[in-house]
Design a protein around this motif. Sequence first.
Motif, PDB file in Angstrom:
ATOM      1  N   ALA A  97      60.264  79.704  43.635  1.00  0.00           N
ATOM      2  CA  ALA A  97      61.337  79.308  44.548  1.00  0.00           C
ATOM      3  C   ALA A  97      62.144  80.502  45.058  1.00  0.00           C
ATOM      4  O   ALA A  97      62.615  80.496  46.201  1.00  0.00           O
ATOM      5  CB  ALA A  97      62.260  78.309  43.855  1.00  0.00           C
ATOM      6  N   PHE A  98      62.289  81.539  44.207  1.00  0.00           N
ATOM      7  CA  PHE A  98      63.098  82.693  44.621  1.00  0.00           C
ATOM      8  C   PHE A  98      62.492  83.392  45.832  1.00  0.00           C
ATOM      9  O   PHE A  98      63.203  83.985  46.649  1.00  0.00           O
ATOM     10  CB  PHE A  98      63.243  83.686  43.460  1.00  0.00           C
ATOM     11  CG  PHE A  98      61.991  84.437  43.118  1.00  0.00           C
ATOM     12  CD1 PHE A  98      61.746  85.695  43.640  1.00  0.00           C
ATOM     13  CD2 PHE A  98      61.037  83.872  42.273  1.00  0.00           C
ATOM     14  CE1 PHE A  98      60.591  86.394  43.320  1.00  0.00           C
ATOM     15  CE2 PHE A  98      59.883  84.551  41.954  1.00  0.00           C
ATOM     16  CZ  PHE A  98      59.655  85.815  42.474  1.00  0.00           C
ATOM     17  N   LEU A  99      61.152  83.323  45.987  1.00  0.00           N
ATOM     18  CA  LEU A  99      60.503  83.970  47.123  1.00  0.00           C
ATOM     19  C   LEU A  99      60.839  83.280  48.434  1.00  0.00           C
ATOM     20  O   LEU A  99      60.804  83.903  49.495  1.00  0.00           O
ATOM     21  CB  LEU A  99      58.981  83.980  46.924  1.00  0.00           C
ATOM     22  CG  LEU A  99      58.441  84.979  45.901  1.00  0.00           C
ATOM     23  CD1 LEU A  99      56.947  84.785  45.723  1.00  0.00           C
ATOM     24  CD2 LEU A  99      58.736  86.408  46.335  1.00  0.00           C
ATOM     25  N   ARG A 100      61.185  82.007  48.380  1.00  0.00           N
ATOM     26  CA  ARG A 100      61.505  81.259  49.590  1.00  0.00           C
ATOM     27  C   ARG A 100      62.698  81.868  50.314  1.00  0.00           C
ATOM     28  O   ARG A 100      62.726  81.948  51.538  1.00  0.00           O
ATOM     29  CB  ARG A 100      61.772  79.787  49.236  1.00  0.00           C
ATOM     30  CG  ARG A 100      61.884  78.880  50.450  1.00  0.00           C
ATOM     31  CD  ARG A 100      62.064  77.439  50.017  1.00  0.00           C
ATOM     32  NE  ARG A 100      60.935  76.962  49.261  1.00  0.00           N
ATOM     33  CZ  ARG A 100      59.822  76.478  49.821  1.00  0.00           C
ATOM     34  NH1 ARG A 100      59.732  76.415  51.137  1.00  0.00           N
ATOM     35  NH2 ARG A 100      58.825  76.059  49.085  1.00  0.00           N
ATOM     36  N   LYS A 244      60.793  80.487  60.940  1.00  0.00           N
ATOM     37  CA  LYS A 244      60.250  79.387  60.155  1.00  0.00           C
ATOM     38  C   LYS A 244      60.658  79.493  58.689  1.00  0.00           C
ATOM     39  O   LYS A 244      61.127  78.505  58.086  1.00  0.00           O
ATOM     40  CB  LYS A 244      58.725  79.375  60.270  1.00  0.00           C
ATOM     41  CG  LYS A 244      58.013  78.318  59.411  1.00  0.00           C
ATOM     42  CD  LYS A 244      58.365  76.908  59.846  1.00  0.00           C
ATOM     43  CE  LYS A 244      57.462  75.874  59.209  1.00  0.00           C
ATOM     44  NZ  LYS A 244      57.580  75.797  57.758  1.00  0.00           N
ATOM     45  N   THR A 245      60.454  80.658  58.090  1.00  0.00           N
ATOM     46  CA  THR A 245      60.770  80.805  56.664  1.00  0.00           C
ATOM     47  C   THR A 245      62.279  80.781  56.426  1.00  0.00           C
ATOM     48  O   THR A 245      62.743  80.312  55.388  1.00  0.00           O
ATOM     49  CB  THR A 245      60.165  82.103  56.098  1.00  0.00           C
ATOM     50  OG1 THR A 245      60.644  83.240  56.853  1.00  0.00           O
ATOM     51  CG2 THR A 245      58.652  82.080  56.171  1.00  0.00           C
ATOM     52  N   LEU A 251      68.125  76.186  55.600  1.00  0.00           N
ATOM     53  CA  LEU A 251      68.633  75.051  56.381  1.00  0.00           C
ATOM     54  C   LEU A 251      68.024  73.722  56.003  1.00  0.00           C
ATOM     55  O   LEU A 251      68.622  72.678  56.231  1.00  0.00           O
ATOM     56  CB  LEU A 251      68.401  75.311  57.878  1.00  0.00           C
ATOM     57  CG  LEU A 251      69.118  76.537  58.453  1.00  0.00           C
ATOM     58  CD1 LEU A 251      68.744  76.742  59.915  1.00  0.00           C
ATOM     59  CD2 LEU A 251      70.632  76.401  58.303  1.00  0.00           C
ATOM     60  N   ARG A 252      66.818  73.751  55.471  1.00  0.00           N
ATOM     61  CA  ARG A 252      66.147  72.477  55.151  1.00  0.00           C
ATOM     62  C   ARG A 252      66.748  71.871  53.887  1.00  0.00           C
ATOM     63  O   ARG A 252      67.009  72.552  52.929  1.00  0.00           O
ATOM     64  CB  ARG A 252      64.647  72.709  54.980  1.00  0.00           C
ATOM     65  CG  ARG A 252      63.873  71.467  54.547  1.00  0.00           C
ATOM     66  CD  ARG A 252      62.407  71.663  54.564  1.00  0.00           C
ATOM     67  NE  ARG A 252      61.894  71.763  55.940  1.00  0.00           N
ATOM     68  CZ  ARG A 252      60.600  71.892  56.236  1.00  0.00           C
ATOM     69  NH1 ARG A 252      59.709  71.980  55.266  1.00  0.00           N
ATOM     70  NH2 ARG A 252      60.203  71.953  57.494  1.00  0.00           N
TER      71      ARG A 252
END
Length: 252
Positions: A97-100, A244-245, A251-252
């Motif tokens: 998750a941290f890479l997101r 996108k990323t 924001l998502r």
Amino acid sequence: MELLLVSLASVLAGFVDAIVGGGGLILVPALFAVFPTTPPATLFGTNKSASIWGTAFAARQFSRRVEMHWPSMLPALGTALAGGFLGALAVTVLPSAFLRKLLPVVLLGVLLYTLAKKDLGRDHAPRLAGRARTLAACAIGLALGFYDGFFGPGTGSFFVFLFVRVLGYDFLNASAAAKLLNTATNLAALVLFALKGYVWWQYAAALAVANVAGSLMGTHLALKHGAAFVRVVFILVVGALILKTGYDAFLR
């Protein structure tokens, strides 16, 4: 209708991926939009079953027109494959998750650096030779192979950037080398997805044919217009990846 929509997305993904990477930015969201109730792993596996063929055909086309440095590329193929398997294994036990949140920041750094260095990747002037070149290529293959297996977005673009920045390739030669190693990382991921039953084989063949068609068109344009064209597409794709990323992370 579903097959037609995702096949058209696969053509466009193969086209973009052949030039500079980033095809997953197109096909993966299309699969999620058309099949919203399908488990994500199945959609990721199906994406790999298509993209590996487009990437492999692009690598073949590039290798016929662009001189590959096989003494460094062949060992790097092995490390990219190994890195892909290790990354895929790691994702089962480590959080990603941290890479997101980190990814859009890293991509922004890549974009700003590329824009600031206007001559970056214009001329093909390899900085390393012999064992140093092989070790650098192997390190890139291992690191990005692991990243592709563990997380994935932007792998092709990262390959291009590192071959330009670290090895001194122009954008065309970097894209050719990137296709070769990205084929290996895709293979590692596809094998893992297939073994776990996460591939829709009934869609795989049609998506693969569509991806290859797009790949052949993209490779033709890249070879015809050269490094300057690839640089422009690289900047556009990295910009799209940042949007996108960044949206997915914040924001998502």
